[in-house]
Design an enzyme around this catalytic site. Structure first.
Site, PDB file in Angstrom:
ATOM      1  N   LYS A  86      20.369 -30.898 -24.742  1.00 49.18           N
ATOM      2  CA  LYS A  86      20.112 -31.073 -26.172  1.00 49.18           C
ATOM      3  C   LYS A  86      18.944 -32.030 -26.391  1.00 49.18           C
ATOM      4  CE  LYS A  86      23.539 -28.493 -27.665  1.00 49.18           C
ATOM      5  NZ  LYS A  86      23.826 -27.789 -26.408  1.00 49.18           N
ATOM      6  N   ASP A  87      18.281 -31.871 -27.527  1.00 51.01           N
ATOM      7  CA  ASP A  87      17.108 -32.674 -27.852  1.00 51.01           C
ATOM      8  C   ASP A  87      17.434 -34.165 -27.891  1.00 51.01           C
ATOM      9  OD1 ASP A  87      16.901 -29.919 -29.250  1.00 51.01           O
ATOM     10  OD2 ASP A  87      14.841 -30.622 -29.204  1.00 51.01           O
ATOM     11  N   LYS A  88      16.429 -34.969 -27.529  1.00 51.90           N
ATOM     12  CA  LYS A  88      16.584 -36.421 -27.608  1.00 51.90           C
ATOM     13  C   LYS A  88      16.395 -36.911 -29.041  1.00 51.90           C
ATOM     14  CE  LYS A  88      14.713 -40.831 -25.922  1.00 51.90           C
ATOM     15  NZ  LYS A  88      13.733 -41.500 -25.024  1.00 51.90           N
TER      16      LYS A  88
END
Length: 372
Positions: A86-88
């Site tokens: 998942k995106d930071k």
């Protein structure tokens, strides 16, 4: 912080399903503008040697959370499972598993992170037992809530922004969008490193090798899909295509033999089947599939095989390299259909809510809509 979703140093110019976007917008101006909720599609059994952790994180990578879990549990990194990266720069909810066996279960509240200086936080939402490790790609889908800010014209529009979004988003809801791999898959020069890996059989750590192989497969898939978008057959049947059932990895193809076209009754039956395929494609019951290259014979035939061969001719070194590395070939839908797509536009701000199947990218949907 804002993020670009169009272009990038390792991504070729990919064809749009519709005309290129006519509006600019800013995505991820703040982490809360990109919210993702991972939907498992099943409930942990409540018993077993694996602990499932449902975690909400902000401004943290999936791998950073994995490392923190392993440290607290006193286990190896390989004992911690997760389904997707998942995106930071986002607020995301996702599941992790950790194999404990006979180990004492730690106090998971100690995983809590709240760092105002880095804007990062981590919260454990739920803990449950399960009898299996959570493996990559296990979850069913992802639910997104996105906010696009500072919407402005790229070109002079013949309609206002609200009408533009209504038109574009209605088309996306009804027809879907090309299921390209997003730029995230090509981060850290993974494609260039893959070429080195194949050219000189360079040794590298297992995790990095896996990322490089994934980048090479994604690049080849995108090349093929972009060409089919240009030819306007990415969602229409081409003789010899392999088809996939929506929401499933099940595959099938028509048995086509040129001799069948000599026999009128066989030709009529084949045409009936092709018409049925086109009807099911229009209803999004099935999708055309594209290659995730690896070893083994291509399941394609006829025109579909000829097109794929022509597209990959200039990148045969990548195709051969994946085979030598022992990667097993697979298939991926060329089209993604957003579910539960809703939107609201007000004061130069667009809010989007939608659900995508595992492996499809929200940023790829956005590139059909706006220039970010």
């Amino acid at each position: 912080m804002s993020t670009s979703i169009n272009g990038g140093p390792q991504r070729p110019s990919l064809a749009y399903a519709n005309a290129g976007p006519a509006l600019n917008a800013v995505i991820k101006q703040q982490a809360e503008d990109f919210y993702v909720d991972e939907i498992l599609g099943f409930e942990p059994s409540g018993v077993g040697e694996h602990v499932f952790l449902h975690i909400e994180k902000r401004c943290l990578t999936t791998l950073a959370v994995r490392d923190a879990i392993a440290k607290l549990a006193g286990c190896k990194l390989m004992d911690v499972g997760y389904s997707g990266l998942k995106d930071k720069w986002a607020v995301t909810r996702q599941w992790f598993s950790v194999y404990l066996s006979a180990k004492t279960e730690p106090n998971w509240l100690k995983l809590m992170i709240d760092s105002p200086s880095s804007q990062a936080y981590l919260r454990v939402l739920k803990v449950a037992r399960h009898d299996r490790k959570l493996r990559r790609g296990t979850h069913k889908e992802n639910a997104f809530t996105l906010v696009l800010r500072d919407v402005s014209d790229v070109d002079c529009l013949s309609m206002n922004a609200e009408d533009y979004f209504n038109q574009r988003l209605t088309t996306l809801r009804e027809q879907g969008f090309p299921n390209y791999f997003g730029q995230q898959r090509f981060s850290s020069q993974n494609l260039a490193k893959a070429r080195q890996l194949f050219d000189i059989d360079k040794r590298m750590p297992r995790e990095q090798r896996s990322l490089c192989l994934s980048a090479a497969r994604a690049y080849l898939f995108n090349l093929l899909l972009s060409e089919r978008v240009k030819q306007d057959n990415w969602s229409h049947y081409l003789a010899g295509d392999v088809l996939m059932l929506a929401g499933s990895r099940s595959q099938f193809s028509l048995h086509e033999d040129t001799a069948d076209w000599v026999n009128s009754s066989a030709a009529d039956e084949l045409m009936r089947q092709v018409n049925s395929i086109e009807q099911r494609l229009s209803e999004a019951d099935i999708h055309i599939s594209g290659p995730l290259c690896g070893r083994g014979e291509s399941p394609l035939s006829a025109a579909a095989l000829a097109l794929e061969t022509a597209v990959f001719r200039s990148e045969q070194a990548l195709v051969d390299g994946l085979c030598r590395q022992g990667v097993e070939q697979a298939r991926r839908p060329l089209r993604a259909m957003p579910k539960q797509l809703k939107w609201q536009f007000k004061s130069e701000k667009l809010q989007l809510c939608f659900v995508l199947p595992t492996g499809s990218y929200a940023t790829v949907l956005l590139r059909e809509l706006v220039e970010c």
